[in-house]
Design an enzyme around this catalytic site. Structure first.
Site, PDB file in Angstrom:
ATOM      1  CB  SER A   8      -1.123  -0.028   1.519  1.00  0.00           C
ATOM      2  OG  SER A   8      -1.470   1.400   1.440  1.00  0.00           O
ATOM      3  CG  HIS A  33      -4.007  -1.719  -1.520  1.00  0.00           C
ATOM      4  ND1 HIS A  33      -4.931  -2.427  -1.971  1.00  0.00           N
ATOM      5  CD2 HIS A  33      -4.162  -1.031  -0.341  1.00  0.00           C
ATOM      6  CE1 HIS A  33      -5.747  -2.341  -1.011  1.00  0.00           C
ATOM      7  NE2 HIS A  33      -5.503  -1.260   0.024  1.00  0.00           N
ATOM      8  CG  ASP A  35      -5.041   2.174   1.053  1.00  0.00           C
ATOM      9  OD1 ASP A  35      -5.963   1.442   0.961  1.00  0.00           O
ATOM     10  OD2 ASP A  35      -4.011   1.826   1.520  1.00  0.00           O
ATOM     11  CG  MET A  37      -8.294   6.860   2.757  1.00  0.00           C
ATOM     12  SD  MET A  37      -7.348   6.863   4.273  1.00  0.00           S
ATOM     13  CE  MET A  37      -6.503   5.408   4.163  1.00  0.00           C
ATOM     14  CG  HIS A  72      -9.197  -0.086  -0.268  1.00  0.00           C
ATOM     15  ND1 HIS A  72      -8.564  -0.280   1.041  1.00  0.00           N
ATOM     16  CD2 HIS A  72     -10.651  -0.230   0.246  1.00  0.00           C
ATOM     17  CE1 HIS A  72      -9.603  -0.267   2.179  1.00  0.00           C
ATOM     18  NE2 HIS A  72     -10.551  -0.132   1.470  1.00  0.00           N
ATOM     19  CG  MET A  74     -11.311   3.104   2.459  1.00  0.00           C
ATOM     20  SD  MET A  74      -9.632   3.081   3.290  1.00  0.00           S
ATOM     21  CE  MET A  74      -8.592   3.138   1.852  1.00  0.00           C
ATOM     22  CG  MET A 143     -11.292  -3.234   5.414  1.00  0.00           C
ATOM     23  SD  MET A 143      -9.900  -2.693   4.677  1.00  0.00           S
ATOM     24  CE  MET A 143      -9.051  -1.547   5.655  1.00  0.00           C
ATOM     25  N   GLY A 150      -2.838   3.958   8.032  1.00  0.00           N
ATOM     26  CA  GLY A 150      -1.802   2.957   8.037  1.00  0.00           C
ATOM     27  C   GLY A 150      -1.235   2.675   9.529  1.00  0.00           C
ATOM     28  CG  ASP A 181      -6.077  -2.994   3.464  1.00  0.00           C
ATOM     29  OD1 ASP A 181      -5.027  -2.543   3.906  1.00  0.00           O
ATOM     30  OD2 ASP A 181      -6.642  -2.159   2.787  1.00  0.00           O
ATOM     31  N   GLY A 182      -4.501  -4.505   6.410  1.00  0.00           N
ATOM     32  CA  GLY A 182      -4.371  -3.856   7.793  1.00  0.00           C
ATOM     33  C   GLY A 182      -3.555  -4.575   8.897  1.00  0.00           C
TER      34      GLY A 182
HETATM   35  C1  DX5 Z   1      -6.288   1.427   5.686  1.00  0.00           C
HETATM   36  C2  DX5 Z   1      -5.752   1.075   4.435  1.00  0.00           C
HETATM   37  C3  DX5 Z   1      -4.686  -0.033   4.308  1.00  0.00           C
HETATM   38  C4  DX5 Z   1      -3.264   0.614   4.896  1.00  0.00           C
HETATM   39  C5  DX5 Z   1      -2.600  -0.537   5.593  1.00  0.00           C
HETATM   40  O1  DX5 Z   1      -7.471   2.215   5.821  1.00  0.00           O
HETATM   41  O2  DX5 Z   1      -6.770   0.485   3.573  1.00  0.00           O
HETATM   42  O3  DX5 Z   1      -4.386  -0.346   3.055  1.00  0.00           O
HETATM   43  O4  DX5 Z   1      -2.310   1.007   4.183  1.00  0.00           O
HETATM   44  O5  DX5 Z   1      -1.402  -0.132   6.176  1.00  0.00           O
HETATM   45  P1  DX5 Z   1      -0.751  -1.078   7.304  1.00  0.00           P
HETATM   46  O6  DX5 Z   1      -0.222  -2.332   6.391  1.00  0.00           O
HETATM   47  O7  DX5 Z   1       0.250  -0.245   7.605  1.00  0.00           O
HETATM   48  O8  DX5 Z   1      -1.843  -1.634   8.133  1.00  0.00           O
HETATM   49 ZN    ZN Z   2      -6.375  -0.539   1.725  1.00  0.00          ZN
END
Ligand code: DX5
Ligand code: ZN
Length: 228
Positions: A8, A33, A35, A37, A72, A74, A143, A150, A181-182
């Site tokens: 990510s 990946h 993300d 937001m 992804h 959000m 998730m 992150g 993811d996460g």
């Molecule tokens: C959180 C994201 C993740 C995030 C994961 O909302 O969807 O993709 O980047 O980060 P890590 O691997 O640091 O948990």
């Molecule tokens: Zn993600």
């Protein structure tokens, strides 16, 4: 089982994203990946389709092979941005079903653009919607943190949900990827795979270290059968 590692770029250095994408691909990423937001569905704001389009030419292996961009979303609502990301070069587009008033329509809209479609499930979100749309999707994303940031800790109940999602995929007989993811790190990726996942997002675990290849190699070693 073909495992895929999807770094990510949320945890990459935003001042040099193109180079970061190239570097993490050279280090062995299978997907990138991305993300997205919106400061509405989640309390954070990242990047939009223009950044995806700018990074698209960088999403190639050193020998020139295209590496899929795994978007992804959000965001709420979903459809207009999903279409914009398809136009910006996304290969897979996943969204949260609770962010779309018409989940089936959003899936169809993504596929009509030639992209693979995925559904994303928050830690407290049930998988029930899959009763009605599993035939229509290419990816399930579980998730293992609450979306938005992150570097959070892995939520263990995600493992049970991965197992449940794997059972649903098996029952469907479809070729659907199961991504998590996460909070994924070298020391827990094997447990996530054993629960049934085949694709692993990792942000801080990879970009938080100077040697991306060392982390990705260690993840693959943990996934190798002998390590089990
Ligand atoms: C959180 C994201 C993740 C995030 C994961 O909302 O969807 O993709 O980047 O980060 P890590 O691997 O640091 O948990
Ligand atoms: Zn993600």
């Amino acid at each position: 089982m073909t495992y895929r590692i999807a770094p990510s770029i949320l945890s990459a250095d935003f001042s040099r994203l193109g180079q970061e994408v190239r570097d993490v691909i050279a280090a062995g990423s299978d997907w990138i990946h991305f993300d997205v937001m919106d400061n509405h569905y989640v309390p954070n704001l990242t990047f939009g389709p223009m950044v995806c389009a700018a990074l698209k030419p960088h999403a190639r292996t050193p020998s020139g092979e295209a590496v899929p961009i795994d978007v992804h979303l959000m965001v709420q609502p979903v459809d207009a941005l999903a279409a914009a990301f398809a136009d910006a070069g996304a290969d897979l587009i996943s969204f949260h079903p609770d962010a779309s008033a018409h989940v089936h329509r959003s899936i169809q809209a993504i596929r009509a653009k030639g992209c693979k479609a995925g559904l994303v499930f928050n830690p407290a979100q049930p998988l029930d919607v899959l009763d009605w749309v599993i035939e229509d999707i290419d990816l399930i994303l579980i998730m293992s943190v609450n979306p938005g940031f992150g570097g959070q800790g892995f939520i263990d109940s995600a493992l049970r949900k991965v197992e449940a999602a794997r059972r649903r995929i098996q029952a469907s007989g479809k070729d659907i990827r199961l991504e998590v993811d996460g909070g994924i790190k070298v020391d827990n990726i094997r447990r996530v795979a054993d629960a049934g996942a085949d694709t692993f997002v990792a942000g801080s675990a990879i970009f938080g270290r100077p040697d991306y290849r060392a982390v990705i190699d260690a993840m693959r070693a943990a996934l190798a059968p002998a390590a089990g």
